[in-house]
Design an enzyme around this catalytic site. Structure first.
Site, PDB file in Angstrom:
ATOM      1  N   GLY A   1      -8.025   9.615   9.463  1.00 56.53           N
ATOM      2  CA  GLY A   1      -8.216   9.791  10.920  1.00 56.53           C
ATOM      3  C   GLY A   1      -9.383  10.784  11.422  1.00 56.53           C
TER       4      GLY A   1
ATOM      5  CE  LYS B   1      -3.751   2.348   2.347  1.00 57.18           C
ATOM      6  NZ  LYS B   1      -3.416   3.209   3.450  1.00 57.18           N
TER       7      LYS B   1
ATOM      8  N   GLY C   1     -10.813   8.391   6.481  1.00 56.45           N
ATOM      9  CA  GLY C   1     -11.843   9.389   6.719  1.00 56.45           C
ATOM     10  C   GLY C   1     -13.318   8.924   7.007  1.00 56.45           C
TER      11      GLY C   1
END
Lengths: 274, 391
Positions: free
Chosen positions: A172, A111, A199
């Site tokens: 976050g 990632k 989010g």
């Protein structure tokens, strides 16, 4: 319900699977491993989520210290490990981290996170594309974390990334799908899976992404900081599932005016009267 | 308020030094607010701080420091807790200081290493640094803060670079330095040797108080010290630590300047991770009595206000504070703690053979501190950095 049955119970249908780089997954929820109160809480939340892909920050993995490593709490037979390059500010740093993960036998999947700004944690599009080009060339399966930029998504797809992972809102923040319009374009245009990342703060946020046609979502903070992380993991898994089922079932879009369920011109029939 | 808020820093000059910003702060007006805001005004400030992802403006921060805001401390603490959990999760990073030398050319009124103090001086040889680093690695520490006094011949830049390499070789994944303020070229050499963090406390942001407490030596140069974090950022340091010594001057004035400094660095050094620290003065050699002692309640009010005003900034807490007090501060937004610290050079292998910089209040072992953190419902994190990032 025993956690090993959860993944099964929330499966939309046996045929509806998430395909990434030739691998097939039942679950469309990818979970992160940061911010948990303990490794045990993390392990239980992973189990409750039914997730099959789990992302771990390489910077948190300690392969040589005397302390217990986070990895010992992640069953590698059960979860596909997706190391992330969190901490990298440049393409070069991200590439080094990915190579390290592969050399350590963790994964060929990465990632890709290139985040120069610790305040808003927004990804650098230029460095991300550069790193993706290098890593794809070196044979990595690259899942890049990006801002919700449709052109960047296409550029990454052309560079050979396995997915694109646009953010819903800054990491976050639990603000939900603030980038909805741009993500709609990304989904419309994409030829690789679109994983909405960052989010998402509630099951409804996850469901909204899936209803729009996202292929999967990634959630970390909303689960990790919930009062009951395993409970929230399960709730978000159900949100993902609800959104996916709705997408497949076909969502009636909003209408400008009311529309009677028995149409006013129904008496005219399908064709001319005999 | 029907006027524009006092913003953190705006200047027609695109990159002024922080000194310019500090001198331009409307300190008198901000201090009036920090001393005299009503409970209602403080409640408004608290509501605004909570609602903004970016934290609050400087005049609201000042209001949060006021005696009026002290009446709202419990609700402010609850807000700070929520902000901290969302931003940093339930984790606390553990680190350990490694003192290389207590030799120092400066005379500072409050410091155990002060030149005038007739104490046992020591600078570790490379083998001794290795011993200390291995002990810390054996206790599980991967984040090390390397410290020296300010002494150009005892600890020249080359020797600090060597020490960084030794600590890295012993297993540290992150090394921060707290040494004499240096120039960009020197910091670049230290970054290349493997330091990724720079800690430089201003001690006090008030020029007159600074002059009173820094009696002799290069440290008297207020502006040079003030520009240290910027120079570190230019040299490639990725983490910056700033702070002031609680007890030297009116803490409200210093807190306002610290917050402005943090906000300035967030724009100027936007790639750097920023951490603030609130070292509270304790007894050191020379029987120094802090002229502005800060009681626990006000310390907590400051911590909570900083967490709300600067939600993305880390907060470090040293072993200067007592165990029970440290534990209670964790939920209020502390992000990193030292543990098992020795503040005298060589203190891990050979305790008490040299003068410590300050007295430790929290004498628990690293394992005991980690266990306490876990009991609070937080994950003690030993490694949150990867040496491969250094190339």
């Amino acid at each position: 319900m025993p956690t090993d049955r959860i993944a099964e119970s929330i499966e939309a249908s046996p045929e509806d699977r998430l395909e990434i780089a030739g691998r097939s997954f039942r679950s469309r929820l990818i979970v992160g491993t940061g911010k948990f109160a303990s490794p045990e809480a993390m392990r239980d939340a992973l189990a409750a989520s039914g997730a099959e892909i789990v992302t771990v920050a390489l910077r948190r993995i300690d392969l040589k210290g005397p302390r217990t490593s986070l990895l010992e709490f992640i069953d590698r037979a059960r979860y596909h490990l997706l190391p992330n390059t969190s901490g990298a500010r440049t393409a070069d740093e991200a590439v080094r981290l990915a190579r390290l993960a592969r050399a350590a036998g963790l994964s060929e999947w990465v990632k890709l996170e290139v985040i120069p700004d610790p305040r808003w944690l927004l990804p650098d599009p230029v460095e991300t594309l550069r790193a993706a080009e290098v890593l794809v060339r070196e044979g990595f399966v690259v899942l890049p974390y990006i801002n919700a930029d449709p052109v960047l998504a296409k550029r990454l797809e052309e560079a050979g990334t396995a997915t694109v992972m646009p953010l819903a809102s800054p990491i976050g923040t639990s603000q939900g799908l603030r980038t909805r319009d741009a993500i709609a374009i990304i989904i419309e245009q994409a030829r690789v899976p679109v994983v909405v990342d960052a989010g998402l703060g509630a099951p409804s946020h996850a469901a909204e992404c899936m209803e729009m046609g996202a292929d999967a979502v990634l959630v970390n903070t909303a689960i990790a900081v919930a009062r009951d992380p395993a409970g929230m993991a399960r709730a978000i898994a159900l949100g993902v599932e609800a959104g996916r089922r709705a997408r497949i079932a076909g969502i009636a879009g909003p209408r400008a005016e009311a529309e009677a369920s028995s149409p006013l011109t129904g008496f005219l029939g399908e064709s001319d009267p005999r | 308020m029907n006027r524009e808020p006092i913003v953190w820093n705006k200047s027609p000059n695109p990159w002024p030094e922080f000194e310019e910003t500090l001198d331009a702060l409307p300190m008198r007006e901000l201090l009036e607010r920090a001393r005299g805001a009503t409970v209602a005004a403080a409640a408004d400030a608290l509501a605004r701080a909570e609602s903004r992802r970016a934290g609050c403006e400087l005049d609201d921060f000042a209001a949060l420091l006021s005696p009026g805001a002290a009446r709202l401390l419990e609700s402010a603490a609850a807000a700070a807790h929520r902000v901290a959990i969302e931003r940093f999760g339930r984790t606390v990073l553990l680190y350990a200081p490694l003192y290389v030398s207590n030799e120092c050319v400066n005379t500072c009124t409050y410091c155990g290493f002060s030149y005038d103090n007739d104490v046992a001086r020591r600078t570790l040889a490379p083998a001794e640094i290795r011993d200390e680093a291995r002990i810390l690695a054996g206790r599980g520490f991967r984040h090390i803060l390397l410290l020296t006094g300010e002494h150009w011949s005892a600890t020249p830049v080359d020797s600090i670079a060597d020490a960084i390499r030794i600590v890295r070789d012993a297993g540290a994944s992150s090394v921060a330095i707290e040494v004499a303020p240096l120039g960009v070229a020197e910091y670049r050499a230290l970054a290349e040797a493997g330091a990724d963090g720079l800690v430089a406390y201003q001690e006090t942001y008030d020029r007159a108080a600074y002059a009173r407490h820094h009696v002799r030596g290069k440290k008297r140069d207020f502006a040079w010290r003030l520009g240290t974090p910027e120079r570190g950022a230019l040299a490639g340091m990725r983490r910056l630590g700033i702070g002031f010594l609680l007890g030297l001057h009116d803490w409200r004035a210093d807190a306002i300047a610290l917050a402005a400094h943090a906000r300035f660095l967030q724009k100027r050094a936007w790639r750097c991770t920023l951490t603030v620290s609130l070292p509270r003065l304790r007894h050191a050699a020379g029987e120094f009595e802090p002229p502005f002692p800060v009681p626990d309640r006000e310390f907590v009010q400051l911590l909570v206000a900083l967490r709300l005003a600067l939600p993305d900034v880390g907060i470090a807490l040293s072993t200067r504070e007592a165990p029970a007090f440290r534990d209670r501060l964790v939920p209020l937004g502390v992000t990193q703690m030292s543990a098992g610290s020795r503040t005298e050079p060589g203190g891990y292998a050979h305790p008490l053979e040299a003068e410590p910089q300050f007295a430790i209040e929290d004498l628990r072992s690293p394992d005991e501190v980690a266990a306490a953190i876990a009991r609070l419902g937080y994950d003690p994190v030993w490694k949150d950095w990867e040496e491969a990032l250094h190339g």
